[in-house]
Design a protein around this motif. Structure first.
Motif, mmCIF file in Angstrom:
data_model
loop_
_atom_site.group_PDB
_atom_site.id
_atom_site.type_symbol
_atom_site.label_atom_id
_atom_site.label_comp_id
_atom_site.label_asym_id
_atom_site.label_seq_id
_atom_site.Cartn_x
_atom_site.Cartn_y
_atom_site.Cartn_z
ATOM 1 N N THR A 199 0.823 -1.210 0.000
ATOM 2 C CA THR A 199 0.000 0.000 0.000
ATOM 3 C C THR A 199 0.857 1.259 0.000
ATOM 4 N N VAL A 200 1.896 1.279 0.838
ATOM 5 C CA VAL A 200 2.808 2.431 0.867
ATOM 6 C C VAL A 200 3.492 2.599 -0.481
ATOM 7 N N GLY A 201 3.901 1.480 -1.090
ATOM 8 C CA GLY A 201 4.541 1.539 -2.404
ATOM 9 C C GLY A 201 3.624 2.157 -3.447
ATOM 10 N N LEU A 202 2.348 1.806 -3.403
ATOM 11 C CA LEU A 202 1.387 2.366 -4.357
ATOM 12 C C LEU A 202 1.246 3.873 -4.152
ATOM 13 N N VAL A 203 1.143 4.307 -2.898
ATOM 14 C CA VAL A 203 1.009 5.738 -2.607
ATOM 15 C C VAL A 203 2.248 6.492 -3.071
ATOM 16 N N VAL A 204 3.431 5.947 -2.775
ATOM 17 C CA VAL A 204 4.678 6.596 -3.187
ATOM 18 C C VAL A 204 4.749 6.705 -4.708
ATOM 19 N N LEU A 205 4.387 5.630 -5.410
ATOM 20 C CA LEU A 205 4.428 5.629 -6.872
ATOM 21 C C LEU A 205 3.506 6.692 -7.453
ATOM 22 N N LEU A 206 2.273 6.755 -6.975
ATOM 23 C CA LEU A 206 1.304 7.692 -7.532
ATOM 24 C C LEU A 206 1.652 9.144 -7.190
ATOM 25 N N VAL A 207 2.118 9.377 -5.968
ATOM 26 C CA VAL A 207 2.487 10.739 -5.582
ATOM 27 C C VAL A 207 3.700 11.210 -6.385
ATOM 28 N N ALA A 208 4.682 10.318 -6.550
ATOM 29 C CA ALA A 208 5.887 10.689 -7.291
ATOM 30 C C ALA A 208 5.597 10.873 -8.777
ATOM 31 N N ALA A 209 4.811 9.975 -9.353
ATOM 32 C CA ALA A 209 4.535 10.039 -10.791
ATOM 33 C C ALA A 209 3.613 11.204 -11.131
#
Length: 289
Positions: free
Chosen positions: A109-119
């Motif tokens: 879940t954290v990985g998904l949030v990091v990916l979307l926020v960064a992208a």
């Protein structure tokens, strides 16, 4: 926010569909290997039909989400299908998920949030030309064909993983066609039934569904689901950028994006190795009666 909510609902529906379809596919007799034979068996199983109902609900939620946002935002959110799948398995079959499983879900879940926020994905305003669709179709069919051929020489979990990747790519391409169909629907609803994207979407979706059934027949759900849930969003981002002109941030943002993908992959693998879930998986299908 509406698109995110709809995408999460699509993930929940797809997770339930995966669990129900997997249960039906794994009970198919060993001699039901042909596509028609397998489908004839499955269509008589109520649990598989319930799974199809959940899949249809997920499809409708996904269509609604894609009408509100781009592929690069909607499809990565569908990664949450994996933790929802594990939670459904634990709930339906009364399995207790340990601390390790919950930490894996947290990492994903954290990985998904990091990916979307960064992208920071933004929706494109470009409709693909026929040449773009032709290139995407040829490349997609070629890659999926290569994966299926490679899977044919593998056995067990390895075959399930490769077929899961192929199914994920197929579902990503289906989502791209779905996005095209939503644009046609918005411009002229009456022309949807006479336009090629709707029929191509159905054909791609059915082929992807069949690939998924064979993946589930080849190995455990916890082997198939991570491959499916990682390949689908990655390919969808590529389709979104390449076909629809969607934009994601790169350069310095590439570092947290890679970290996000790494956390998603790490969480997926750790969930796939969850001892309670692996102990629950049946080993072989029953004999024909």
């Amino acid at each position: 926010m509406i698109a995110v909510t709809l995408a999460v609902l699509a993930a929940v529906s797809n997770a339930l569909a995966s669990v129900l379809q997997r249960h039906a596919a794994r009970t198919a007799p060993a001699n039901r290997t042909s596509p028609l034979g397998l489908m004839r068996y499955l269509i008589r199983r109520p649990v598989w039909l319930y799974g199809i109902g959940a899949l249809i609900a997920g499809f409708l939620f996904q269509v609604a989400a894609l009408s509100q946002a781009g592929l690069a935002l909607v499809q990565p959110i569908l990664v949450t299908e994996l933790p929802f799948t594990m939670i459904f398995i634990a709930w339906l079959f009364r399995i207790r998920l340990g601390t390790e499983s919950w930490l894996a879900i947290g990492a994903l879940t954290v990985g998904l949030v990091v990916l979307l926020v960064a992208a920071g994905p933004t929706e494109g305003d470009r409709l693909p030309h026929r040449a773009g669709w032709a290139i995407a179709t040829v490349v997609t069919i070629g890659v999926i064909g290569g994966l299926v051929a490679f899977a044919a020489i593998l056995r067990g979990e390895g075959r399930a993983v490769v077929l899961g990747v192929a199914a994920g790519l197929g579902f990503a391409f289906t989502a791209a066609l779905m996005k095209e169909a939503t644009k046609v629907l918005a411009e002229d609803p009456y022309s949807l039934l006479t336009s090629w994207p709707a029929y191509a979407m159905v054909a791609a979706g059915l082929c992807s569904l069949l690939l998924l059934q064979y993946a589930l027949r080849s190995g455990t759900l916890v082997a198939v689901q991570p491959a499916l849930n990682v390949s689908d969003p990655v390919a969808s981002i590529a389709y979104g950028v390449g076909l629809f002109g969607e934009e994601i941030r790169l350069e310095a943002w590439a570092v947290p994006e890679v970290v996000g993908v790494g956390l998603i992959l790490y969480g997926s693998i750790r969930l796939a190795q969850s001892p309670p879930l692996r102990r629950h998986e049946p080993v072989t299908p029953p004999p024909e009666t």
